[in-house]
Motif scaffolding. Structure first.
Motif, PDB file in Angstrom:
ATOM      1  N   UNK A   3     -44.278 -48.696   2.685  1.00 27.34           N
ATOM      2  CA  UNK A   3     -43.262 -49.727   2.912  1.00 27.34           C
ATOM      3  C   UNK A   3     -41.877 -49.149   3.164  1.00 27.34           C
ATOM      4  N   UNK A   4     -41.699 -47.827   2.991  1.00 23.87           N
ATOM      5  CA  UNK A   4     -40.357 -47.231   3.088  1.00 23.87           C
ATOM      6  C   UNK A   4     -39.971 -46.941   4.525  1.00 23.87           C
ATOM      7  N   UNK A   5     -38.710 -47.190   4.906  1.00 21.79           N
ATOM      8  CA  UNK A   5     -38.213 -46.769   6.214  1.00 21.79           C
ATOM      9  C   UNK A   5     -38.320 -45.257   6.361  1.00 21.79           C
ATOM     10  N   UNK A   6     -38.590 -44.796   7.560  1.00 24.69           N
ATOM     11  CA  UNK A   6     -38.863 -43.380   7.797  1.00 24.69           C
ATOM     12  C   UNK A   6     -37.739 -42.474   7.303  1.00 24.69           C
ATOM     13  N   UNK A   7     -36.490 -42.847   7.580  1.00 23.14           N
ATOM     14  CA  UNK A   7     -35.385 -41.926   7.323  1.00 23.14           C
ATOM     15  C   UNK A   7     -35.059 -41.779   5.840  1.00 23.14           C
ATOM     16  N   UNK A   8     -35.559 -42.651   4.980  1.00 20.91           N
ATOM     17  CA  UNK A   8     -35.331 -42.491   3.534  1.00 20.91           C
ATOM     18  C   UNK A   8     -36.643 -42.497   2.767  1.00 20.91           C
ATOM     19  N   UNK A   9     -37.763 -42.316   3.461  1.00 14.45           N
ATOM     20  CA  UNK A   9     -39.057 -42.333   2.778  1.00 14.45           C
ATOM     21  C   UNK A   9     -39.156 -41.207   1.746  1.00 14.45           C
ATOM     22  N   UNK A  10     -38.581 -40.044   2.055  1.00 19.06           N
ATOM     23  CA  UNK A  10     -38.615 -38.933   1.117  1.00 19.06           C
ATOM     24  C   UNK A  10     -37.858 -39.238  -0.166  1.00 19.06           C
ATOM     25  N   UNK A  11     -36.656 -39.804  -0.002  1.00 16.55           N
ATOM     26  CA  UNK A  11     -35.847 -40.135  -1.177  1.00 16.55           C
ATOM     27  C   UNK A  11     -36.529 -41.194  -2.033  1.00 16.55           C
TER      28      UNK A  11
ATOM     29  N   UNK B 107     -49.186 -26.221   5.226  1.00 15.50           N
ATOM     30  CA  UNK B 107     -48.503 -27.498   5.036  1.00 15.50           C
ATOM     31  C   UNK B 107     -47.595 -27.783   6.227  1.00 15.50           C
ATOM     32  N   UNK B 108     -47.651 -29.001   6.739  1.00 15.38           N
ATOM     33  CA  UNK B 108     -46.803 -29.408   7.852  1.00 15.38           C
ATOM     34  C   UNK B 108     -45.562 -30.128   7.324  1.00 15.38           C
ATOM     35  N   UNK B 109     -44.487 -30.066   8.090  1.00 14.48           N
ATOM     36  CA  UNK B 109     -43.265 -30.781   7.721  1.00 14.48           C
ATOM     37  C   UNK B 109     -43.369 -32.225   8.213  1.00 14.48           C
ATOM     38  N   UNK B 110     -43.053 -33.165   7.349  1.00 13.22           N
ATOM     39  CA  UNK B 110     -43.161 -34.590   7.699  1.00 13.22           C
ATOM     40  C   UNK B 110     -41.817 -35.300   7.680  1.00 13.22           C
ATOM     41  N   UNK B 111     -40.752 -34.587   7.408  1.00 19.47           N
ATOM     42  CA  UNK B 111     -39.418 -35.187   7.334  1.00 19.47           C
ATOM     43  C   UNK B 111     -39.068 -35.886   8.639  1.00 19.47           C
ATOM     44  N   UNK B 112     -38.629 -37.138   8.540  1.00 15.55           N
ATOM     45  CA  UNK B 112     -38.131 -37.861   9.692  1.00 15.55           C
ATOM     46  C   UNK B 112     -39.186 -38.396  10.631  1.00 15.55           C
ATOM     47  N   UNK B 113     -40.430 -38.360  10.240  1.00 14.36           N
ATOM     48  CA  UNK B 113     -41.500 -38.815  11.116  1.00 14.36           C
ATOM     49  C   UNK B 113     -42.206 -40.012  10.499  1.00 14.36           C
ATOM     50  N   UNK B 114     -42.495 -41.008  11.305  1.00 16.32           N
ATOM     51  CA  UNK B 114     -43.196 -42.176  10.794  1.00 16.32           C
ATOM     52  C   UNK B 114     -44.628 -41.798  10.456  1.00 16.32           C
ATOM     53  N   UNK B 115     -45.276 -42.603   9.611  1.00 14.96           N
ATOM     54  CA  UNK B 115     -46.657 -42.323   9.235  1.00 14.96           C
ATOM     55  C   UNK B 115     -47.565 -42.314  10.451  1.00 14.96           C
ATOM     56  N   UNK B 116     -47.281 -43.181  11.425  1.00 15.59           N
ATOM     57  CA  UNK B 116     -48.110 -43.232  12.627  1.00 15.59           C
ATOM     58  C   UNK B 116     -47.937 -41.967  13.468  1.00 15.59           C
ATOM     59  N   UNK B 117     -46.721 -41.464  13.558  1.00 15.86           N
ATOM     60  CA  UNK B 117     -46.479 -40.241  14.312  1.00 15.86           C
ATOM     61  C   UNK B 117     -47.165 -39.046  13.665  1.00 15.86           C
ATOM     62  N   UNK B 118     -47.092 -38.979  12.332  1.00 14.85           N
ATOM     63  CA  UNK B 118     -47.754 -37.887  11.604  1.00 14.85           C
ATOM     64  C   UNK B 118     -49.265 -37.971  11.809  1.00 14.85           C
TER      65      UNK B 118
ATOM     66  N   UNK C  50     -36.286 -31.342   3.725  1.00 17.14           N
ATOM     67  CA  UNK C  50     -37.676 -31.400   4.152  1.00 17.14           C
ATOM     68  C   UNK C  50     -38.636 -31.081   3.022  1.00 17.14           C
ATOM     69  N   UNK C  51     -39.866 -31.578   3.144  1.00 15.27           N
ATOM     70  CA  UNK C  51     -40.857 -31.414   2.079  1.00 15.27           C
ATOM     71  C   UNK C  51     -41.325 -29.967   1.944  1.00 15.27           C
ATOM     72  N   UNK C  52     -41.635 -29.354   3.079  1.00 15.43           N
ATOM     73  CA  UNK C  52     -42.217 -28.011   3.036  1.00 15.43           C
ATOM     74  C   UNK C  52     -41.237 -26.995   2.459  1.00 15.43           C
ATOM     75  N   UNK C  53     -39.991 -27.043   2.884  1.00 17.80           N
ATOM     76  CA  UNK C  53     -39.013 -26.071   2.394  1.00 17.80           C
ATOM     77  C   UNK C  53     -38.754 -26.254   0.898  1.00 17.80           C
ATOM     78  N   UNK C  54     -38.721 -27.504   0.436  1.00 17.02           N
ATOM     79  CA  UNK C  54     -38.545 -27.740  -0.991  1.00 17.02           C
ATOM     80  C   UNK C  54     -39.736 -27.222  -1.795  1.00 17.02           C
TER      81      UNK C  54
END
Length: 548
Positions: free
Chosen positions: A227-235, A529-540, A408-412
């Motif tokens: 349900x989260x918008x892509x640009x703040x899904x990580x937060x 591991x792939x980086x998923x930052x800034x990408x919608x679930x459909x794009x990933x 980003x997820x991978x770098x963290x």
């Protein structure tokens, strides 16, 4: 429809045209004449530019050329470029839709409701630590360490069952209904543990509460990611870990009156009923995941959920993204055996491996036995030192929330496991190097705090956030459940055998082993591991499963 082949140009109109042959799909029909709206959307490989529709809703058209170029009409939004893997295997620029600001705030109340499940997760994990001595006396087992061990570990056994059950329930009944079903064992379990007059009743209550937190551990990150918008899904996704830490801290605070009131332990267990009821009630007013609804073919319901979450102006846009993934309309929900197929096993194994590394890196051993370790190192106030560890966990999780969508997820993950390896090495040396003996107590606290802080920055919150992002929609719930099952099983085994291994090999050797696991984790993450930052679930999903 118009065909073009030109050099890349950006003019005042904001139109991008690549050297490759492209098809431009546009449309705004007024008074029987086809006119070209000034802003239209171009997807080159996977690259989008924004468009603005007039008084006629423009829908989402898509033409796929042989060279992989797509152009589609989309609403006007602020764009940003990222990298994605196209169906041909090339890495290309991809500019996803950036939701409008107000949609970010609209989802916060629903994320907050879901996080009640995460808070209960942490609370039930931590509540027994302070209460065990008092409930053991009350139930007549003050010297029976075996039964005390069962009271502690039964929760983990129940959580293992719940984590596997959660995926099936979420697929069958939906995310919000599963939350409501999850409240049943959480409420009954809390009631039984609060009113238990026998050890058997306490164990049954703990097992039911464990089932509840196991289901929560699977569906909280799943629901938030969907349900989260892509640009703040990580937060927003990392808030899950923050609320787990808050739950643990709340359990520690709840135990403060025990010294003056030995029967307070019953209140400590009983108070967990309140957030469980709030979870069930709150989910009655929360929207279902649009992705799950679309996958079930419930298009009107999906559009209604999108309006609630993001606003009516984004319905066409989000529906376009769901149709681009398209799997919900052509494929049924995956079965458990599908997770082990050649199509999905590689990505599923990444999820299981991340949780396995998380546990084998020693986090629960450190948290469960930090007081004993501090005491052996000569720390006078071991309780205060353990409280410092808990505070570090909360602080690190809060920092991770702000970094997740920037770093980003991978770098963290890599930074986190590297810090954990260094901290474990410091702890190991503090117990073996004679030159460090005078400072062993201080180094034990510093090393443990740094370890927990490093863990909370990445290894703690990222796996639960990353997994729902990298799994395809048809396997998402079950794959998350399988990965969390790995988490609970390894958690149980480490908690059961940690002291025995320490007694056999020594704490220094065990910590050195944890450091080695952390180093291996860094290498594994770098390669898999792939980086998923800034990408919608459909794009990933399209990037990781280009043939689907």
């Amino acid at each position: 429809m118009m065909q073009a082949s030109t050099h890349l140009v950006r003019g005042n109109s904001g139109i991008e045209i690549s050297k490759r042959r492209v098809f431009l799909c546009f449309g705004e029909v007024k008074q029987r004449s086809l006119t070209l709206n000034r802003n239209f959307c171009i997807r080159s490989g996977s690259t989008y530019s924004g468009s603005r529709s007039g008084d006629v809703s423009m829908g989402a058209g898509l033409v796929r050329a042989k060279n992989g170029i797509e152009i589609a009409v989309r609403p006007s939004v602020k764009t940003r470029s990222i990298k994605a893997q196209a169906s041909g295997g090339d890495i290309e620029d991809l500019t996803p839709i950036n939701p409008q600001a107000k949609s970010s705030g609209a989802v916060l109340p629903f994320v907050g409701v879901a996080c009640l499940g995460a808070m209960l997760f942490g609370y039930h994990l931590g509540v027994v630590n302070g209460a065990l001595e008092y409930l053991s006396k009350d139930l007549g087992i003050p010297e029976n360490t075996v039964m005390q061990g069962w009271i502690v570990s039964t929760l983990l056994a129940g959580a293992t069952v719940g984590s596997f059950t959660g995926g099936t329930l979420a697929d069958k009944f939906g995310r919000t209904r599963t939350f409501q079903l999850d409240a049943i064992p959480l409420i009954i379990g809390a009631f039984l543990t609060a009113t238990a007059q026998t050890v058997q009743t306490m164990i049954i209550g703990r097992f039911l509460a464990g089932i509840g937190i196991g289901i929560s551990s699977a569906i909280v990150p799943l629901y938030i990611s969907e349900i989260s918008p892509t640009e703040i899904r990580g937060a927003l996704g990392s808030i899950n870990q923050l609320f787990i830490c808050i739950g643990i801290l709340a359990a520690l605070v709840a135990g403060l009156p025990l010294a003056g009131n030995p029967l307070w332990w019953r209140t400590m267990f009983g108070v967990a009923i309140v957030p469980a009821i709030l979870l069930a009630v709150g989910m009655a007013f929360s929207p279902e995941s649009p992705r799950w609804l679309f996958q079930q073919g419930k298009i009107p319901e999906a559009e209604k959920a999108i309006r609630t979450l993001y606003g009516k102006e984004r319905v066409a846009e989000v529906m376009y993204e769901l149709r681009t993934a398209g799997q919900g309309s052509t494929e049924q929900e995956a079965g458990w055996f599908d997770l082990f197929s050649s199509r999905y096993w590689k990505v599923v194994s990444v999820g299981a491996a991340l949780f396995l590394f998380q546990q084998l890196a020693g986090i629960n051993a450190v948290v469960y036995y930090s007081t004993a370790v501090f005491r052996s190192a000569g720390i006078a106030s071991d309780v205060a030192a353990s409280a410092l560890v808990g505070a570090s966990n909360v602080f690190g999780s809060a920092i991770a929330s702000s970094l997740m969508d920037r770093q980003g997820r991978k770098s963290l993950l890599m930074t986190s496991f590297s810090g954990m390896a260094a901290s474990m090495l410091l702890l190991s040396l503090s117990f073996t190097w004679k030159v460090l003996a005078p400072y062993s107590g201080t180094l034990a606290v510093v090393g443990t705090v740094l370890y927990v802080l490093s863990f909370s920055l990445g290894a703690g919150p990222v796996p639960a956030l990353l997994l729902p992002e990298i799994f395809a929609s048809r396997i998402r719930a079950k794959a998350v459940a399988l990965s969390l099952g790995t988490h609970w099983i390894s958690n149980f085994v480490i908690g059961l055998y940690f002291l025995s291994v320490v007694n056999k090999f020594g704490i220094s050797s065990v910590y050195l082993g944890f450091a080695g696991v952390c180093a291996l984790a860094v290498l594994y993450i770098a390669g898999n591991v792939v980086e998923t930052k800034g990408r919608s679930l459909e794009e990933i999903e399209l990037a990781l499963n280009p043939t689907t």
